[in-house]
Design an enzyme around this catalytic site. Structure first.
Site, PDB file in Angstrom:
ATOM      1  N   HIS A  54     121.002  -7.191  57.724  1.00 33.59           N
ATOM      2  CA  HIS A  54     120.397  -7.592  58.998  1.00 33.59           C
ATOM      3  C   HIS A  54     120.906  -8.957  59.447  1.00 33.59           C
ATOM      4  O   HIS A  54     121.263  -9.803  58.627  1.00 33.59           O
ATOM      5  CB  HIS A  54     118.856  -7.525  58.953  1.00 33.59           C
ATOM      6  CG  HIS A  54     118.171  -8.585  58.162  1.00 33.59           C
ATOM      7  ND1 HIS A  54     116.981  -8.371  57.520  1.00 33.59           N
ATOM      8  CD2 HIS A  54     118.482  -9.887  57.908  1.00 33.59           C
ATOM      9  CE1 HIS A  54     116.606  -9.487  56.933  1.00 33.59           C
ATOM     10  NE2 HIS A  54     117.493 -10.414  57.146  1.00 33.59           N
TER      11      HIS A  54
ATOM     12  N   ASP B 164     114.419 -15.838  65.294  1.00 33.06           N
ATOM     13  CA  ASP B 164     113.329 -14.892  65.052  1.00 33.06           C
ATOM     14  C   ASP B 164     112.056 -15.602  64.615  1.00 33.06           C
ATOM     15  O   ASP B 164     112.059 -16.813  64.318  1.00 33.06           O
ATOM     16  CB  ASP B 164     113.746 -13.835  64.012  1.00 33.06           C
ATOM     17  CG  ASP B 164     114.491 -14.424  62.820  1.00 33.06           C
ATOM     18  OD1 ASP B 164     114.397 -15.656  62.603  1.00 33.06           O
ATOM     19  OD2 ASP B 164     115.161 -13.669  62.107  1.00 33.06           O
TER      20      ASP B 164
ATOM     21  N   ASN C 212     120.323  -6.294  53.287  1.00 31.01           N
ATOM     22  CA  ASN C 212     120.575  -4.986  53.916  1.00 31.01           C
ATOM     23  C   ASN C 212     121.458  -5.112  55.154  1.00 31.01           C
ATOM     24  O   ASN C 212     121.592  -4.162  55.913  1.00 31.01           O
ATOM     25  CB  ASN C 212     119.246  -4.312  54.290  1.00 31.01           C
ATOM     26  CG  ASN C 212     118.466  -5.102  55.337  1.00 31.01           C
ATOM     27  OD1 ASN C 212     118.871  -6.188  55.721  1.00 31.01           O
ATOM     28  ND2 ASN C 212     117.357  -4.551  55.797  1.00 31.01           N
TER      29      ASN C 212
ATOM     30  N   GLU D 101     117.128  -5.052  61.890  1.00 31.07           N
ATOM     31  CA  GLU D 101     117.270  -4.225  60.695  1.00 31.07           C
ATOM     32  C   GLU D 101     118.257  -3.078  60.962  1.00 31.07           C
ATOM     33  O   GLU D 101     118.606  -2.813  62.121  1.00 31.07           O
ATOM     34  CB  GLU D 101     115.893  -3.666  60.307  1.00 31.07           C
ATOM     35  CG  GLU D 101     114.846  -4.742  59.996  1.00 31.07           C
ATOM     36  CD  GLU D 101     115.030  -5.423  58.635  1.00 31.07           C
ATOM     37  OE1 GLU D 101     116.171  -5.506  58.138  1.00 31.07           O
ATOM     38  OE2 GLU D 101     114.025  -5.889  58.077  1.00 31.07           O
TER      39      GLU D 101
END
Ligand code: PGA
Length: 256
Positions: free
Chosen positions: A137, A66, A135, A142
């Site tokens: 990811h 990313d 979270n 996400e």
């Protein structure tokens, strides 16, 4: 499969050794690389191992997961900068063989399509290294990202922007958007290694352990893959059921 180690140092040595083993077994390997605090000691170990054991890296190809949108590659928080600093410059990897999504592309959609296609053209990922967000990811996928996704633009969640704010001088400087490899791209890797360390990852690792395959928890997509190793230190594994802890003893002994 879990590999649970006592310390971050053990985790990093084990992970770096697995990367090196892959390169030695297949000098033309295609590696999927990750960034983040977790990977810094992994890359430091890998650089050290490669100094001790000079290895031909000229046929290696890498694709990062990313990149932030809007940060130039000379920005100290861009992932290009991170990779150059922690790995590529130290190993002298040929620039044409290392790839990151281009967060400054004029045609972002075209850049996304081209990125997933380039991985396939290179023969697919032999080994994908992953961190995990608090979270859940993976990459910057996400919660509620489609598991069928390819490289795409993502709006970063507030939780991710808060977590990553520690790397920026001001929370407001954390970009709002990023480019990330899709979950489908990740699942197509032949082998996956997810690494998590420290107490901030304990809850999400327990959640992942108990979760079914659910788009609310992106890392749960990995339960559909048959060659995943989850590498944890004691702190990240702290909330796993006790059955997993029996493995700790074995791995600790093996780690010597
Ligand atoms: P971290 O990031 O290694 O900085 O915790 C992991 C991730 O967000 O994937």
């Amino acid at each position: 499969m879990y590999k649970i180690f006592e310390t971050v140092d053990d985790v990093s040595r084990y992970t770096a050794q697995r990367l090196l083993d892959k390169i030695l077994a297949k000098p033309a390997a295609v590696l999927g690389l990750a960034t983040g605090g977790t990977m810094e000691p992994v890359y430091a170990q890998l650089v050290q191992m490669l100094q001790q054991q000079p290895t031909d890296l000229s046929r290696l190809t890498t694709f990062n997961l990313d990149e932030y949108i809007g940060l130039t590659e000379s920005h100290v928080q861009s992932y290009r900068y991170y990779m150059d600093e922690h790995l590529f410059d130290k190993l002298n990897l040929p620039r044409e063989r290392v790839h990151l999504p281009d967060g400054m592309a004029e045609d972002i959609d075209g850049a996304c399509l081209a990125y997933s296609a380039a991985i396939q053209a290179a023969g697919g990922l032999d080994l994908q290294l992953l961190g995990i967000g608090s979270n859940g990811h993976i990459g910057f996928n996400e919660p509620y990202t489609r598991f069928s996704s390819r490289t795409h633009v993502i709006a970063l969640s507030e939780q991710t922007r808060r977590d990553n704010g520690r790397f920026f001088s001001d929370q407001d400087e954390v970009p709002i958007h990023a480019l990330t490899l899709g979950i489908q791209d990740i699942l197509e890797a032949k082998e996956i290694m997810l690494v998590a360390t420290g107490p901030n990852k304990a809850e999400v690792m327990a959640e992942l352990h108990h979760s079914g395959v659910d788009e609310a928890l992106p890392a749960s997509a990995l339960k559909q893959h048959d060659n995943v190793t989850i590498v944890l230190d004691r702190e990240a594994a702290a909330l796993l059921p006790s059955a997993e802890w029996r493995a700790v003893q074995t791995v600790q002994l093996l780690a010597g």
